[in-house]
Write a protein that holds these residues in place. Structure first.
Motif, PDB file in Angstrom:
ATOM      1  N   ARG A   1       0.840  -1.198   0.000  1.00 14.32           N
ATOM      2  CA  ARG A   1       0.000   0.000   0.000  1.00 14.32           C
ATOM      3  C   ARG A   1       0.869   1.240   0.000  1.00 14.32           C
ATOM      4  N   VAL A   2       0.341   2.289  -0.647  1.00 20.39           N
ATOM      5  CA  VAL A   2       0.934   3.619  -0.509  1.00 20.39           C
ATOM      6  C   VAL A   2      -0.014   4.414   0.373  1.00 20.39           C
ATOM      7  N   LEU A   3       0.508   4.989   1.440  1.00 22.13           N
ATOM      8  CA  LEU A   3      -0.323   5.762   2.364  1.00 22.13           C
ATOM      9  C   LEU A   3       0.188   7.191   2.394  1.00 22.13           C
ATOM     10  N   LEU A   4      -0.720   8.158   2.319  1.00 23.88           N
ATOM     11  CA  LEU A   4      -0.334   9.563   2.451  1.00 23.88           C
ATOM     12  C   LEU A   4      -1.054  10.141   3.667  1.00 23.88           C
ATOM     13  N   TYR A   5      -0.297  10.815   4.527  1.00 24.43           N
ATOM     14  CA  TYR A   5      -0.861  11.404   5.737  1.00 24.43           C
ATOM     15  C   TYR A   5      -0.511  12.879   5.793  1.00 24.43           C
ATOM     16  N   SER A   6      -1.403  13.658   6.368  1.00 24.51           N
ATOM     17  CA  SER A   6      -1.038  15.044   6.680  1.00 24.51           C
ATOM     18  C   SER A   6      -0.872  15.139   8.194  1.00 24.51           C
ATOM     19  N   VAL A   7       0.113  15.893   8.617  1.00 23.62           N
ATOM     20  CA  VAL A   7       0.413  16.003  10.048  1.00 23.62           C
ATOM     21  C   VAL A   7       0.233  17.461  10.456  1.00 23.62           C
ATOM     22  N   GLU A   8      -0.650  17.691  11.398  1.00 19.94           N
ATOM     23  CA  GLU A   8      -0.823  19.036  11.963  1.00 19.94           C
ATOM     24  C   GLU A   8      -0.310  18.960  13.392  1.00 19.94           C
ATOM     25  N   SER A   9       0.720  19.730  13.704  1.00 23.92           N
ATOM     26  CA  SER A   9       1.198  19.674  15.090  1.00 23.92           C
ATOM     27  C   SER A   9       0.641  20.878  15.815  1.00 23.92           C
ATOM     28  N   SER A  10       0.032  20.631  16.947  1.00 25.91           N
ATOM     29  CA  SER A  10      -0.508  21.727  17.741  1.00 25.91           C
ATOM     30  C   SER A  10       0.286  21.791  19.031  1.00 25.91           C
ATOM     31  N   THR A  11       0.553  23.008  19.477  1.00 23.72           N
ATOM     32  CA  THR A  11       1.414  23.136  20.652  1.00 23.72           C
ATOM     33  C   THR A  11       0.680  22.755  21.920  1.00 23.72           C
ATOM     34  N   GLU A  12      -0.669  23.038  21.985  1.00 19.28           N
ATOM     35  CA  GLU A  12      -1.321  22.838  23.271  1.00 19.28           C
ATOM     36  C   GLU A  12      -1.595  21.370  23.560  1.00 19.28           C
ATOM     37  N   SER A  13      -1.879  20.569  22.520  1.00 20.88           N
ATOM     38  CA  SER A  13      -2.200  19.169  22.807  1.00 20.88           C
ATOM     39  C   SER A  13      -0.949  18.316  22.728  1.00 20.88           C
ATOM     40  N   VAL A  14      -0.988  17.226  23.478  1.00 19.18           N
ATOM     41  CA  VAL A  14       0.170  16.334  23.478  1.00 19.18           C
ATOM     42  C   VAL A  14       0.294  15.634  22.129  1.00 19.18           C
ATOM     43  N   GLN A  15      -0.836  15.201  21.557  1.00 20.40           N
ATOM     44  CA  GLN A  15      -0.790  14.442  20.309  1.00 20.40           C
ATOM     45  C   GLN A  15      -0.905  15.377  19.112  1.00 20.40           C
ATOM     46  N   SER A  16      -0.186  15.033  18.051  1.00 10.37           N
ATOM     47  CA  SER A  16      -0.372  15.745  16.799  1.00 10.37           C
ATOM     48  C   SER A  16      -1.618  15.198  16.118  1.00 10.37           C
ATOM     49  N   LYS A  17      -2.184  16.024  15.228  1.00 13.10           N
ATOM     50  CA  LYS A  17      -3.349  15.556  14.482  1.00 13.10           C
ATOM     51  C   LYS A  17      -2.841  14.918  13.199  1.00 13.10           C
ATOM     52  N   ILE A  18      -2.970  13.582  13.107  1.00 16.02           N
ATOM     53  CA  ILE A  18      -2.465  12.865  11.941  1.00 16.02           C
ATOM     54  C   ILE A  18      -3.680  12.331  11.188  1.00 16.02           C
ATOM     55  N   THR A  19      -3.875  12.783   9.956  1.00  9.92           N
ATOM     56  CA  THR A  19      -5.048  12.324   9.216  1.00  9.92           C
ATOM     57  C   THR A  19      -4.611  11.633   7.949  1.00  9.92           C
ATOM     58  N   GLU A  20      -5.261  10.519   7.666  1.00 12.18           N
ATOM     59  CA  GLU A  20      -4.936   9.796   6.440  1.00 12.18           C
ATOM     60  C   GLU A  20      -5.593  10.520   5.268  1.00 12.18           C
ATOM     61  N   VAL A  21      -4.799  10.939   4.285  1.00  6.41           N
ATOM     62  CA  VAL A  21      -5.313  11.669   3.136  1.00  6.41           C
ATOM     63  C   VAL A  21      -5.673  10.694   2.017  1.00  6.41           C
ATOM     64  N   TYR A  22      -4.882   9.638   1.905  1.00  8.32           N
ATOM     65  CA  TYR A  22      -5.066   8.764   0.745  1.00  8.32           C
ATOM     66  C   TYR A  22      -4.411   7.425   1.034  1.00  8.32           C
ATOM     67  N   ALA A  23      -5.022   6.337   0.543  1.00  6.42           N
ATOM     68  CA  ALA A  23      -4.401   5.013   0.644  1.00  6.42           C
ATOM     69  C   ALA A  23      -4.743   4.245  -0.618  1.00  6.42           C
ATOM     70  N   LYS A  24      -3.743   3.540  -1.133  1.00  6.09           N
ATOM     71  CA  LYS A  24      -3.997   2.805  -2.374  1.00  6.09           C
ATOM     72  C   LYS A  24      -3.224   1.501  -2.331  1.00  6.09           C
ATOM     73  N   GLU A  25      -3.892   0.393  -2.659  1.00  9.23           N
ATOM     74  CA  GLU A  25      -3.209  -0.889  -2.687  1.00  9.23           C
ATOM     75  C   GLU A  25      -2.658  -1.131  -4.089  1.00  9.23           C
ATOM     76  N   MET A  26      -1.430  -1.677  -4.163  1.00 12.21           N
ATOM     77  CA  MET A  26      -0.791  -1.930  -5.455  1.00 12.21           C
ATOM     78  C   MET A  26      -0.233  -3.331  -5.464  1.00 12.21           C
ATOM     79  N   LYS A  27       0.148  -3.775  -6.662  1.00  8.86           N
ATOM     80  CA  LYS A  27       0.838  -5.054  -6.768  1.00  8.86           C
ATOM     81  C   LYS A  27       2.289  -4.854  -6.352  1.00  8.86           C
ATOM     82  N   GLY A  28       2.837  -5.831  -5.669  1.00  6.82           N
ATOM     83  CA  GLY A  28       4.261  -5.749  -5.313  1.00  6.82           C
ATOM     84  C   GLY A  28       4.478  -4.937  -4.049  1.00  6.82           C
ATOM     85  N   ALA A  29       5.615  -5.119  -3.449  1.00  5.87           N
ATOM     86  CA  ALA A  29       5.954  -4.411  -2.214  1.00  5.87           C
ATOM     87  C   ALA A  29       6.391  -2.984  -2.551  1.00  5.87           C
ATOM     88  N   ILE A  30       5.890  -2.023  -1.779  1.00  5.50           N
ATOM     89  CA  ILE A  30       6.275  -0.617  -1.992  1.00  5.50           C
ATOM     90  C   ILE A  30       7.535  -0.378  -1.161  1.00  5.50           C
TER      91      ILE A  30
END
Length: 1438
Positions: free
Chosen positions: A1136-1165
């Motif tokens: 699979r190819v996975l694309l994520y966007s990462v928003e880092s916020s100073t006040e929260s401990v965790q960053s906001k990580i959202t999956e933008v796109y995922a695609k399955e392909m033949k063969g190992a990426i």
């Protein structure tokens, strides 16, 4: 870039081999110190803290890739060190106290970087039956790839190793040994006979080389040797070959020499025909052991016994110590014991199958697998095994006499994943590790009934009185042990009931940092980076974040080559010339209750700042406040020096014309220096203090001594008339205070009882007389001679002619032959201008620490010498030599010469020397006892550097962040705990502390962040300052669940019914991508988020990519992850190819990580990269270019030439470099106008790539690739050259054998070489890049382009140095750096890379040799030094 230099910047740290043996001392040397105590009777009130009850402790030998190091174990006994004589009863065990020892540490004896990787290490024992009182020493045997063997012994005269014999079975003469094979799975393997009669080396798979040890001389010869102070080491007399093929042995897995036979007996573990797990129903239990009796004189080897039908997964043999004898065979699922008479088996898990029903197997109480286990003996019937998961197991042999009845396995502790274990003496073992930090562990066998088991060699120790053994137990157990002594000693265990319950306790005593294996690293900004920095100082903004370790030893290593201090406060102070902090003790009665222990924690009272024309004084106890007006310091002019005298009760301030003695703020004495001659007013140029003496050096080259009287705290001037007469000009001088109750230099004088150093006891601050040690004065003359005088008599006790020439070993010249003087006279013209401008001699705290001697020469060279003790054979007749001395002594008073004092030169090849300016008025070496807890010294100047002392070795860490530093001093007060102050050349004064989280006892300062998981790849998200990181965590899953993922579902049901009886778990790696953020305070790193993969999906690559969104025409920075489903060979590969966007916020401990796109392909990426806003994806055998629409990836172009599996992708502009796992490299270009990927050229050979990168030198583009055979190659694309087949073929530009697997290249712009006006014009290419690489051994190197002129000069120097330098273990650097093709066809490429590992030896040659070699190659020494220096400055990254 046609020419390059390969340079090792951080040597390997992952330990491959470890061994122990008496290398630097014989067992008798230790035993002789214990003798007076042994005469005592068994007596419960005599625990005798004076000697630790651990018996003689051997040395530890470790090798890491090509680094060989020998260590001594230093033990700290319980109780105060000072009251050694008083008999104190041992306390019961605490956490820190075990068996009478409160601590133990490893101290470096010698360290070498060899021209070859050590394959295996053996210790040739000195042949004594009794390993505790032998007079001979052991030798180290090293083996190197293909079939080289070197035997090394310790040489006291040089305090290092020398080669005693070399055995090579390579080359045309020995070609027949290979039997036509070219490629061998492992290098030579060495094992040694336990009595040291011979050693065996297995080479080329089936050839056994027998090394016959030379017979020990008679007892008379031994005694003669020890009386003269020398000691004979074990040596190899001859070697011969045994071809195992003739004995009908095919596949040798391991071999060992066993105990208890008159002749050496060699046991081989071999397999008659190979099998594997898939063939086990047809062919199992294929291994055999055969015992051969070796007769080295007749060269015969009859078979005496053998055992067949061992499991196919047997991999290791272990010789059981006498009196039991025999051999243990370690298999994956069973452990077998075999001897000539008996055998028994222990099954470790459910997979253990007996050969037939007649074999009886006892089962272990818990399930474990022992493939890849390492083993050692803790006692003569307890072996310790370290498993592949890092657990320590104890295997006890339950025996009656010499008959082993059963094997018993128990769990001990979990520890590091080991690459080797060795027992050191009777109470320590060492866990060497490639994957984590190596540990020194003390063990103690607690059960009262069987304490005798404690000794590894307990059976031969009958004649040693029992007191030595009693010390190891607590005093209440002494009574019953005395009765059991005989029983447990001879091992006839009548108390079998207890013997399996031996309780061992362990405590870790010391550890070595290991940053390897560096699987991947990324280059990011440090937390305290300075955005305004330029040039070299800017490098301090960066750090390497490395993936290292495996499993539970997995960690992120943050490496910073240069130290960036943590600034507490800073002020602008223009025109500063010097800084000093001084203590002040108010009164004598306060000094009584603050003993010496508290002296290290005393706060500084005043800070004295010397400006151009005045002096400032600041109070420092809490805040810094200026008190210049209120004190009697000399403030009208600049200060030369300030320091404490009389046990910190007074301060002395020296200025150009005089000195003041102050008690706190009040002056008690004012001294002015008389001018000796009227022409020029004489002023003080440098000062050295050793309480109560002050040595002044004047500007006209004369010296004066101020002598203090501790009772009145007054100083008097002694103008040293002896020196006024001689008129020899002095260039540098220093006082050396040999502190302590047992001063080190006293041991080096021949008649220590005649010492005239301290005639009457000096009163200590609390009024009691105490021995303060001796004071010496070291002086360097214009002629380059160094002399050491004792103070205050000024009798010469030590002379070294031509100290400036930097010889490797120096000793007292009166006792050396005069041939050297003749040699020096004819080469005077070369080194006429070389003078020592600054001298320092210092011994840091520590019971066994030895003094260092430093000299800075006019050209910026630093000579660093380490003192050692050598009693030469020439002073065997002591009485005669004393008479010689009195006649040779010039001054007539009898001073005893420091005749046994020698110095060996320490290489400082990591220190970049600076260009010296003409005037250096202030001393550059600032010794400190404690900055942040470390001793050492700080070298100020244009390249400021920290030298820190750990385990008797200097660690050198540059400090680049502030440019040149003028003055430095330590500061310890309420707000700055063991910190320091320095002034930069821009006139800013900074009060700082060392970063506390870094470990400095490493080649580079390092911070390890444990992950408890295996890290695979890391990348740097620059915009958010985050590090996305692939880790895998082992998770135990039910076997049925694992099997169901590996098969097609329809067939899966039948499998499950068949194997429904398989219960149990199977360990699967589960992958996730963690987003780590460095902690701003420098604390532990925070995990800002994690992206979990699906079951049986492996994350293979993570990259931060910049893609152009084709709908909005904007650039987006996303996190791209490539994965593969690993489901066995029956399921088609997907990824699979996975694309994520990462928003880092100073006040929260965790960053906001959202999956933008995922695609399955033949063969190992397996690899991803962004090129001009497109995403390039390597999926299995295809490389596809995608455009990003904001919602999905659409293929635009593809490339289909057959890469099998892409391991790396690199992009420069529109060029693509692609490395394949077997098919070498491809060079592509992307044309956006035509939307096509074109193959420009490829390498037609086959090569197993590990890493690739572009190397840019000005306008030249080269392609760099590293491979599985530890080479690097540089290719270039030249379509106009005819050999390139019209540009299809990449041509080789250079090749080089690095000696380690380079797993990652990083391209960094080289720094401008120097700002000297006379720099050659060719060196100012601005667009010049070097490649930094990390390796699986934990080493870091760099490959930097050179211009042709420099390359030719350094290459001819390199050819000279091959012969001019004596190489350790006799290895040839040229053969080591030859391309290693491992039997594959390879057409040799040009030799266009110079080896800086060899070139750094040039600086260690004496100057006469340096000039001579430079003349032979038609250049000058200064030219060579400046080329090497430019290279060092140009690559001073991080």
């Amino acid at each position: 870039m046609s020419y390059a230099a390969c340079k090792l910047m951080h040597p390997a740290t992952g330990i491959d081999n470890c061994a122990s043996g008496f290398i630097t001392h014989s067992p008798a040397d230790v035993a002789s110190r214990i003798l007076p105590v042994q005469t005592e009777d068994v007596d419960a009130v005599w625990p005798a803290t004076s000697t630790p009850g651990v018996g003689p402790i051997p040395n530890l030998i470790v090798t890491a890739a090509n680094v060989l190091e020998v260590y001594t174990v230093r033990v700290q006994e319980d109780g105060n060190v000072s009251n050694k004589d008083s008999a104190t009863v041992l306390q019961p065990q605490r956490g820190g106290l075990m068996a009478g020892l409160s601590g133990a540490s490893l101290e470096l004896v010698c360290s070498y970087r060899l021209h070859g990787n050590v394959e295996s290490v053996g210790v040739l024992y000195s042949g004594a039956e009794d390993r505790t009182t032998g007079r001979r020493r052991d030798s180290i045997i090293l083996t190197f790839r293909d079939a080289k063997i070197s035997v090394l012994e310790f040489d006291d005269s040089v305090h290092g190793l020398r080669t005693s014999s070399m055995h090579c079975f390579e080359g045309p003469k020995w070609l027949h040994l290979k039997k036509g094979r070219e490629c061998f799975a492992r290098g030579p393997l060495i094992k040694v006979d336990p009595l040291g009669r011979c050693a065996g080396v297995l080479v080329y798979g089936l050839q056994m080389i027998m090394l016959k040890a030379s017979e020990a001389g008679g007892l008379v010869g031994d005694d003669g040797a020890s009386s003269t102070g020398g000691s004979v080491s074990a040596r190899v007399q001859s070697s011969y070959l045994i071809s195992l093929r003739d004995l009908d042995v095919k596949h040798v897995k391991d071999f060992i020499f066993v105990h208890g036979y008159i002749e050496p007996v060699l046991v081989l573990l071999h397999e008659k025909e190979l099998t594997w797990a898939g063939r086990l129903p047809y062919n199992h239990h294929t291994c055999i052991i055969s015992a051969l009796s070796i007769s080295t004189t007749l060269k015969q080897h009859p078979l005496i016994w053998s055992a067949t039908n061992l499991p196919h997964d047997a991999h290791k043999l272990l010789a059981v110590p006498s009196p039991i004898g025999g051999v243990l065979v370690v298999c994956a699922n069973t452990v077998h014991y075999h001897s000539q008479s008996t055998s028994c088996i222990l099954a470790l898990n459910n997979y253990a199958v007996p050969m037939d029903s007649s074999q009886e197997m006892s089962r272990s109480s818990f399930s474990v697998e022992l493939d890849a286990a390492n083993t050692t003996w803790l006692s003569n019937d307890v072996a310790m095994l370290s498993t592949k998961t890092g657990e320590l197991l104890l295997l006890t042999l339950v025996h009656d006499g010499r008959i082993v009845q059963k094997l018993d396995l128990s769990k001990a502790k979990a520890s590091v994943l080991t690459s080797g274990i060795t027992t050191i003496g009777s109470s320590f073992f060492f866990l060497g590790s490639r994957l984590g930090d190596s540990l020194l562990v003390q063990f103690y066998c607690g059960a009262g009934s069987s304490i005798g088991v404690k000794e590894e060699i307990g059976d031969i120790e009958g004649d040693i009185p029992s007191t030595k053994r009693l010390r190891r137990s607590s005093s209440d157990a002494l009574q019953d042990m005395a009765n059991d002594e005989e029983l447990s000693l001879y091992g006839s265990d009548l108390n079998n009931a207890h013997s399996s319950q031996k309780s061992f306790s362990f405590t870790v005593r010391d550890s070595f940092i290991n940053v390897g294996p560096l699987k991947d690293f990324s280059y990011g900004l440090r937390m305290n980076a300075d955005s305004n920095a330029t040039g070299v100082a800017k490098q301090s903004n960066y750090e390497l974040v490395c993936c290292s370790g495996h499993g539970k030893n997995g960690a992120l290593c943050v490496l910073q080559r240069s130290i960036r201090p943590e600034i507490i406060t800073q002020e602008a102070i223009p025109g500063c010339k010097g800084l000093w902090t001084v203590y002040h003790k108010n009164s004598r009665n306060q000094a009584e209750h603050s003993k010496i222990a508290a002296a290290d924690d005393e706060y500084h009272a005043y800070l004295i700042i010397s400006l151009e024309s005045r002096t400032m004084v600041l109070q420092t106890v809490s805040n810094l406040e200026e008190v210049t007006e209120n004190v009697d310091y000399f403030v009208q002019g600049s200060t030369i020096y300030a320091g404490n005298l009389f046990g910190r009760r007074r301060v002395i301030q020296v200025y150009a014309r005089g000195a003041r003695i102050l008690d706190g703020a009040f002056m008690t004495q004012d001294i002015t220096f008389p001018a000796t001659n009227s022409e020029a007013p004489m002023t003080v140029s440098s000062v050295s203090i050793a309480d109560p003496y002050v040595l002044l050096m004047m500007t006209d080259g004369s010296i004066q001594l101020l002598v203090g009287d501790p009772s009145t705290c007054k100083m008097t001037i002694n103008n040293l008339s002896a020196f006024q007469i001689s008129k020899k000009s002095i260039t540098a001088c220093t006082l050396y205070h040999d502190k302590g109750t047992d001063p080190w230099l006293r041991k080096t004088s021949t008649d220590a009882w005649l010492l005239t150093g301290v005639s009457e006891p000096v009163e200590g601050p609390d009024g009691a007389p105490q021995d303060q040690g001796d004071i010496y004065c070291a002086i360097c003359y214009e002629s380059g001679t160094l002399e050491i005088y004792d103070v205050p008599n000024f009798c010469c006790v030590y002379t070294v002619h031509s100290f400036v020439s930097g010889r490797n070993f120096i000793g007292d010249n009166l006792f050396q032959d005069s041939s050297e003087k003749i040699f020096n006279n004819n080469s005077k013209d070369n080194s006429q201008n070389m003078k020592v401008v600054e001298l320092a001699m210092h011994r840091w705290h520590g019971e066994n620490s030895r003094p260092f001697l430093f000299g800075i020469l006019t050209d910026g060279t630093i000579l660093c010498y380490h003192a050692y003790l050598y009693e030469g054979s020439e002073n065997a007749s002591r009485s005669e030599s004393v008479n010689d001395q009195s006649s040779l002594n010039l001054s007539g008073t009898s001073a005893s010469r420091l005749k046994n004092l020698r110095f060996s030169r320490v290489p400082l090849d990591t220190y970049t020397r600076e260009e010296m300016s003409a005037e250096t008025p202030f001393p550059r070496m600032n010794m400190f006892k404690n900055v942040g807890g470390y001793p050492g010294f700080f070298l100020s100047g244009s390249r400021p550097t920290w030298f820190m002392k750990f385990r008797e070795r200097l660690r050198i860490h540059p400090q680049l962040c502030d440019g040149p530093i003028i003055a430095f001093t330590v500061l310890h007060n309420m707000y700055c705990n063991h910190g320091f102050i320095y002034v930069t050349s821009q006139g800013s004064l900074k009060i700082c502390q060392l970063p506390s989280l870094l470990s400095y006892d490493n080649y580079w300062p390092v911070q390890k962040i444990p992950l408890k998981a295996t890290p695979h790849q890391v990348t740097y998200f620059a915009e958010k300052n985050l590090y996305p990181l692939i880790v895998s965590v082992p998770v135990a899953k039910p076997i049925n669940q694992v099997l169901s993922t590996l098969v097609d579902q329809e067939a899966g049901h039948q499998i499950e019914h068949e194997n429904s009886n398989i219960d149990g778990t199977y360990t699967v790696e589960e992958f996730e991508v963690r987003i780590m953020e460095p902690e701003s305070s420098g604390g532990p790193w925070q995990m800002k988020g994690a992206i979990h993969m699906q079951t049986s999906e492996n994350a293979l690559t993570v990259r931060v990519v910049t893609l152009t969104n084709t709908t909005t025409r904007e650039n987006e920075t996303l996190l791209a992850i490539g994965t593969a489903y690993v489901q066995g060979e029956d399921v088609a590969a997907r990824g699979r190819v996975l694309l994520y966007s990462v928003e880092s916020s100073t006040e929260s401990v965790q960053s906001k990580i959202t999956e933008v796109y995922a695609k399955e392909m033949k063969g190992a990426i397996s690899a991803l990269a962004s090129i001009q806003g497109y995403l390039l994806v390597a999926s299995g055998p295809k490389v596809i270019l995608h455009k990003w629409t904001g919602s999905e990836l659409n293929g635009v172009a593809f490339f289909d030439a057959p890469p099998l599996y892409v391991v790396s992708l690199n992009i420069v502009k529109n060029f693509i470099l692609l490395g394949d796992i077997h098919k070498s490299i491809y060079f592509l270009s992307w044309k956006e106008s035509a939307s096509q990927l074109t193959l420009l050229a490829k390498d037609f050979g086959s090569l197993d790539c590990l890493a690739t990168e572009f190397l840019i030198d000005g306008s030249t583009l080269s392609l760099m690739v590293s491979d599985y055979d530890k080479n690097v190659q540089i290719y270039y694309y030249a379509p106009k050259v005819s050999e390139s087949w019209k540009g299809q073929k990449l041509l080789s530009r250079a090749e080089f054998h690095v000696g380690s697997h380079a797993t990652k290249f990083l391209r960094l712009q080289m720094l401008p070489a120097s700002d000297r006006p006379n720099a050659p014009s060719g060196s100012d290419k601005t667009n010049r890049f070097a490649l930094l690489f990390g390796t699986l051994d934990g080493s870091i190197g760099c490959i930097a382009p050179l211009d042709e002129l420099t390359f030719r000069r350094l290459q001819s120097l390199q050819k000279k140095l091959v012969d001019a330098v004596p190489h350790v273990a006799g290895l040839n650097p040229r053969s080591f750096r030859q391309f290693h093709s491992n039997g594959k066809a390879h057409r040799p490429g040009p030799d266009s890379i110079v080896d800086c590992e060899l070139l750094c030896h040039y600086d260690m040659l004496p100057f006469e040799h340096q000039h001579e070699i430079a003349n032979q190659i038609g250049t000058t020494r200064s030219q060579i030094i400046s080329n090497l220096n430019d290279l060092a400055v140009g690559t001073s990254f991080l």
